[in-house]
Motif scaffolding. Structure first.
Motif, PDB file in Angstrom:
ATOM      1  N   HIS A  30      30.253  34.225 -24.503  1.00 32.39           N
ATOM      2  CA  HIS A  30      30.863  35.658 -25.058  1.00 32.39           C
ATOM      3  C   HIS A  30      32.349  35.294 -25.142  1.00 32.39           C
ATOM      4  CE1 HIS A  30      26.841  36.850 -23.387  1.00 32.39           C
ATOM      5  NE2 HIS A  30      27.028  38.070 -23.789  1.00 32.39           N
ATOM      6  N   ALA A  31      32.888  34.380 -25.191  1.00 35.10           N
ATOM      7  CA  ALA A  31      34.363  34.362 -25.182  1.00 35.10           C
ATOM      8  C   ALA A  31      35.118  34.764 -24.174  1.00 35.10           C
ATOM      9  CB  ALA A  31      34.820  35.041 -26.543  1.00 35.10           C
ATOM     10  N   ALA A  59      30.164  36.969 -28.822  1.00 33.98           N
ATOM     11  CA  ALA A  59      31.704  36.626 -28.876  1.00 33.98           C
ATOM     12  C   ALA A  59      32.563  37.518 -29.601  1.00 33.98           C
ATOM     13  CB  ALA A  59      31.818  35.134 -28.900  1.00 33.98           C
TER      14      ALA A  59
END
Length: 233
Positions: A30-31, A59
């Motif tokens: 998901h960054a 993300a």
């Protein structure tokens, strides 16, 4: 200050990034890591790489929610290929097996030309990464181990050049040259567990109709090396 949503293992990874980092986070999910770093360091930039459509979209949404599209670019691609021609200076890879991380580094070596720092968090098989470092342009300079939610994780840090461990014995490759000196509580816990597991496997292998003596001997060697380290303070 690092985002509270970040796990302890990712906080540790983030702590090795310098100020004004320009890094590629491979398998970014998901960054979370790039978003946290760039939220707290307004001069940092990142590439967040994901190969799967679901995490890639998640993300992009996460980066957008924090208004960081100007400093974090989310790219869909395989391993280090997402770096393309960008002159990133650091690479982070976390939450994969050591053998997979090694494969990513080997197959994407051409994309590491501008990179001078690797921060790697293998879930298993750290041996594979240390072994790769011995023959790569990167040398191991630090390693840490921590326990989180019942799991034990290692973080390996390597820099380009000959400033770290350029040669390692089999014992150092297996246990970690820095970790085996420090002998922290998570380290002792991990290797007691590994030793007990190897002892069980040896006993099971001995019961086979045609035991693989070479594998048995290797497990016994590992057990002896582990005992040498965790039983001698």
């Amino acid at each position: 200050m690092i985002n509270k949503r970040l796990s302890r293992r990712l906080k540790l990874v983030a702590s090795y990034l310098p100020k004004s980092a320009y890094f590629a986070d491979i398998g970014s999910d998901h960054a979370y890591l790039p978003v946290t770093v760039c939220s707290h360091d307004l001069s940092a930039k990142a590439l967040a790489g994901e190969i799967n459509e679901g995490p890639f979209k998640a993300a992009k949404q996460h980066v957008g929610a924090y208004g960081l599209h100007d400093r974090i670019e989310v790219r869909r691609g395989d391993g280090l290929t997402i770096i393309e021609e960008d002159p990133v200076k650091q690479v982070t890879i976390a939450g994969m097996g050591g053998s997979l991380i090694r494969s990513i580094l080997e197959t994407g070596e051409e994309y590491l030309k501008s990179v001078d720092l690797l921060i790697l968090q293998p879930n298993v098989d750290s041996y594979d990464l240390r072994h790769w470092m011995v023959t790569s342009p990167f040398s191991l300079v630090d390693e840490q181990i921590l326990e989180e939610d019942g799991h034990i994780y290692e973080v390996l840090v390597a820099k380009r050049g000959q400033s770290g461990f350029n040669e390692m014995s089999y014992k150092q490759l297996l246990l970690g040259p820095i970790l085996m000196k420090e002998k922290s509580k998570p380290f002792i816990s991990k290797w007691k567990r590994e030793r007990d597991n190897k002892e069980r496997i040896v006993e099971q292998m001995k019961l086979a109709t045609s035991p693989n003596q070479l594998k048995i001997d290797q497990f016994i060697k590992d057990i002896q090396l582990i005992n040498e380290v965790i039983e001698n303070d």
